[in-house]
Design a protein around this motif. Structure first.
Motif, PDB file in Angstrom:
ATOM      1  N   PRO A 293       0.807  -1.227   0.000  1.00  0.00           N
ATOM      2  CA  PRO A 293       0.000   0.000   0.000  1.00  0.00           C
ATOM      3  C   PRO A 293       0.839   1.276   0.000  1.00  0.00           C
ATOM      4  O   PRO A 293       0.445   2.290  -0.572  1.00  0.00           O
ATOM      5  CB  PRO A 293      -0.827  -0.116   1.280  1.00  0.00           C
ATOM      6  CG  PRO A 293      -0.893  -1.576   1.553  1.00  0.00           C
ATOM      7  CD  PRO A 293       0.411  -2.148   1.074  1.00  0.00           C
ATOM      8  N   ARG A 294       2.003   1.229   0.657  1.00  0.00           N
ATOM      9  CA  ARG A 294       2.844   2.432   0.742  1.00  0.00           C
ATOM     10  C   ARG A 294       3.625   2.700  -0.539  1.00  0.00           C
ATOM     11  O   ARG A 294       4.231   3.758  -0.686  1.00  0.00           O
ATOM     12  CB  ARG A 294       3.804   2.309   1.933  1.00  0.00           C
ATOM     13  CG  ARG A 294       3.147   2.616   3.282  1.00  0.00           C
ATOM     14  CD  ARG A 294       4.145   2.460   4.417  1.00  0.00           C
ATOM     15  NE  ARG A 294       4.408   1.057   4.693  1.00  0.00           N
ATOM     16  CZ  ARG A 294       3.740   0.319   5.573  1.00  0.00           C
ATOM     17  NH1 ARG A 294       2.748   0.866   6.257  1.00  0.00           N
ATOM     18  NH2 ARG A 294       4.032  -0.948   5.782  1.00  0.00           N
ATOM     19  N   LEU A 295       3.609   1.743  -1.466  1.00  0.00           N
ATOM     20  CA  LEU A 295       4.355   1.921  -2.714  1.00  0.00           C
ATOM     21  C   LEU A 295       3.468   1.955  -3.954  1.00  0.00           C
ATOM     22  O   LEU A 295       3.961   2.154  -5.068  1.00  0.00           O
ATOM     23  CB  LEU A 295       5.388   0.791  -2.879  1.00  0.00           C
ATOM     24  CG  LEU A 295       6.493   0.722  -1.824  1.00  0.00           C
ATOM     25  CD1 LEU A 295       7.423  -0.456  -2.115  1.00  0.00           C
ATOM     26  CD2 LEU A 295       7.287   2.018  -1.769  1.00  0.00           C
ATOM     27  N   LEU A 296       2.143   1.785  -3.767  1.00  0.00           N
ATOM     28  CA  LEU A 296       1.254   1.717  -4.929  1.00  0.00           C
ATOM     29  C   LEU A 296       1.221   3.040  -5.691  1.00  0.00           C
ATOM     30  O   LEU A 296       1.301   3.069  -6.915  1.00  0.00           O
ATOM     31  CB  LEU A 296      -0.157   1.319  -4.487  1.00  0.00           C
ATOM     32  CG  LEU A 296      -0.393  -0.185  -4.293  1.00  0.00           C
ATOM     33  CD1 LEU A 296      -1.788  -0.432  -3.770  1.00  0.00           C
ATOM     34  CD2 LEU A 296      -0.180  -0.925  -5.616  1.00  0.00           C
ATOM     35  N   LEU A 297       1.073   4.150  -4.973  1.00  0.00           N
ATOM     36  CA  LEU A 297       0.955   5.445  -5.630  1.00  0.00           C
ATOM     37  C   LEU A 297       2.302   5.997  -6.060  1.00  0.00           C
ATOM     38  O   LEU A 297       2.384   6.794  -6.992  1.00  0.00           O
ATOM     39  CB  LEU A 297       0.256   6.447  -4.695  1.00  0.00           C
ATOM     40  CG  LEU A 297      -1.205   6.127  -4.372  1.00  0.00           C
ATOM     41  CD1 LEU A 297      -1.781   7.182  -3.441  1.00  0.00           C
ATOM     42  CD2 LEU A 297      -2.032   6.047  -5.655  1.00  0.00           C
ATOM     43  N   GLN A 298       3.361   5.597  -5.360  1.00  0.00           N
ATOM     44  CA  GLN A 298       4.703   6.067  -5.728  1.00  0.00           C
ATOM     45  C   GLN A 298       5.673   4.893  -5.656  1.00  0.00           C
ATOM     46  O   GLN A 298       6.446   4.763  -4.706  1.00  0.00           O
ATOM     47  CB  GLN A 298       5.146   7.202  -4.807  1.00  0.00           C
ATOM     48  CG  GLN A 298       6.428   7.876  -5.297  1.00  0.00           C
ATOM     49  CD  GLN A 298       6.788   9.080  -4.444  1.00  0.00           C
ATOM     50  OE1 GLN A 298       6.136   9.392  -3.463  1.00  0.00           O
ATOM     51  NE2 GLN A 298       7.841   9.779  -4.834  1.00  0.00           N
TER      52      GLN A 298
END
Length: 503
Positions: A293-298
């Protein structure tokens, strides 16, 4: 060492203030002397007439009773008190003799690793260097003497020869040519070059015929050469005229580290085994940590650095502000890096590892906790059983080299072997400083804000000894890195075990 730069600046300012105080004192004394000179010329021309005037008689009494005492007090004033006090305060932070010797030996390590001759160092001709820093005759002499005192005759020859070369070129110096020739001739003898040792000793005798060792050494060298030639059934020949000793004139003695030649070659960019065909199979990609989740957008930008064993680099792994905070936390704790003695298991310093290191816990600052979490997100491995974040710097001159062991004996029963390594580069380096892998011929260069990652173990749990690595000396610049060693325990379902080494 950066603190020492500012310490020296403060001492220079203190020295200037001391000089100004001394000059003010001297100006006052000169003023007194000029005034009294005029008076004494007038009084001694005709003392009786001079003293006939009651004012002159009074002023003579006053001068000798009061004013000369004031002058005495002025002369006895010591303006150096402030400077000496400042020196005393800062002296506790000064480098000692061992530090100076270590710095000299570090220059010699750089010289060996990057195949630089003494003249390159002496004239400041280093790759990536924007500021010239030259070595004087006396600097070169001190370098040679440091090597000589360590029985390192190879480097003693190189640096004494450079001192002699600069002397012969007419440079100013404090050390005598006789002293340089004394050390140089004996060091050349120790390198097995008797003809050159004889030639240099003859030069020494010509300069100082009363030298306490030169005559005896010359006779000994000549007799030894005569004996050697006789054993070889050759006629005694005059030693050849001396030619300048260059890098490569003598072979460097074998080192106790068996892979040093491969290591140094990789540091120079020689022997790297990445072919164009292999490079064509390296890719770059976006990495979201298996939809973390912490890497999905970036997602992280991931680049292949090496194919087998697989080594990847992550771009923008650390921000500038995070790097500065990690440095700030680490600086007060930096201490000489250690290695584990393979015989005793005890941590100790080693003369081949001269970096400074500090260990940082996640609870100390939110930045450390955030970095640890990011490593976990990127790798998919838990950092709960990982070692603390270790910060290294080579602000100090020269190299550190360490073939990292795959396990730490005291942790093996608790957390298992070191499964993986996550290495953050926190600075760019102008020249040198690569991370090299001698077993498969790879060299990875620092780039600020990036991180490299690889596994130390196969899926079977067996050690992948190809991943033994070493850091090249920083030739120009400063290298900061932080690394996280991730252990086996807790990874059972994150990186399941395979049945063979290659699984």
């Amino acid at each position: 060492m950066t603190d020492l730069i500012y310490t020296e600046k403060e001492l220079v300012q203190s020295l200037k203030e001391y000089i100004q105080a001394e000059e003010s004192k001297l100006a006052a004394v000169k003023s007194w002397a000029n005034k009294l000179d005029v008076l004494t010329r007038a009084s001694t021309s005709d003392p009786e007439v001079y003293l006939a005037h009651p004012v002159n008689a009074y002023k003579l009494m006053k001068r000798l009773n009061t004013e000369w005492s004031e002058l005495e007090s002025l002369v006895l004033q010591d303006p150096s008190d402030g400077f000496i006090s400042n020196m005393t305060v800062h002296r506790q932070y000064f480098p000692d003799e061992e530090d100076e010797k270590g710095a000299a030996k570090a220059l010699m390590r750089l010289q060996d690793t990057y195949k630089l001759d003494s003249e390159s160092f002496s004239k400041g001709k280093l790759p990536g260097m924007h500021h010239n820093a030259v070595l004087t005759v006396d600097d070169c002499y001190d370098m040679g003497k440091t090597a000589y005192n360590e029985a390192d005759y190879y480097h003693a020859v190189l640096w004494m020869q450079q001192a002699l070369r600069q002397m012969d070129a007419g440079e100013e110096h404090v050390v005598s040519k006789a002293d340089v020739l004394d050390y140089l001739s004996y060091s050349v003898y120790q390198m097995g070059d008797l003809p050159r040792a004889i030639e240099l000793t003859r030069r020494l005798v010509a300069i100082d015929s009363s030298h306490q060792r030169a005559g005896g050494n010359l006779r000994y060298f000549e007799n030894l050469l005569s004996k050697q030639l006789k054993e070889l059934n050759q006629e005694v020949q005059e030693p050849a005229t001396e030619e300048p000793i260059q890098l490569g004139t003598y072979k460097r003695p074998k080192d106790y580290l068996p892979e040093r030649e491969i290591y140094e070659g990789l540091c120079r960019g020689e022997g790297v085994k990445m072919t164009s065909e292999r490079r064509s199979r390296l890719y770059c990609r976006y990495h979201d940590g298996n939809r973390n989740p912490r890497l999905l957008l970036q997602p992280m930008k991931e680049e292949d650095e090496w194919d087998s064993p697989h080594i990847v680099r992550y771009l923008n792994a650390l921000s500038d502000s995070e790097i500065e905070k990690i440095k700030e936390l680490a600086k007060p704790r930096l201490a000489r890096a250690t290695v584990r003695d393979p015989k005793t298991g005890v941590l100790t310093t080693a003369n081949y590892r001269v970096s400074k290191s500090a260990w940082l816990e996640g609870e100390e600052d939110p930045v450390i906790e955030r970095v640890n979490q990011r490593i976990e997100d990127i790798t998919g491995l838990t950092t709960q059983t990982a070692e603390l974040l270790q910060v290294h710097t080579t602000y100090y001159i020269g190299l550190y080299i360490c073939k990292h062991l795959l396990q730490r004996p005291q942790d093996i029963m608790v957390d298992g072997n070191r499964l993986a390594t996550f290495l953050n580069y926190m600075s760019d380096v102008e020249a040198g400083g690569a991370t090299v892998f001698p077993d498969f011929g790879a060299a990875i260069y620092p780039k600020k804000g990036t991180a490299v990652f690889w596994y130390n173990l196969f899926r079977s749990g067996e050690g992948d000894y190809r991943t033994r690595h070493a850091a090249c000396p920083v030739l120009v610049g400063c290298k900061w890195v932080s690394n996280k060693w991730i252990h086996e325990r807790g990874q059972e379902f994150r990186r399941p075990c395979g049945l063979t080494e290659v699984d």
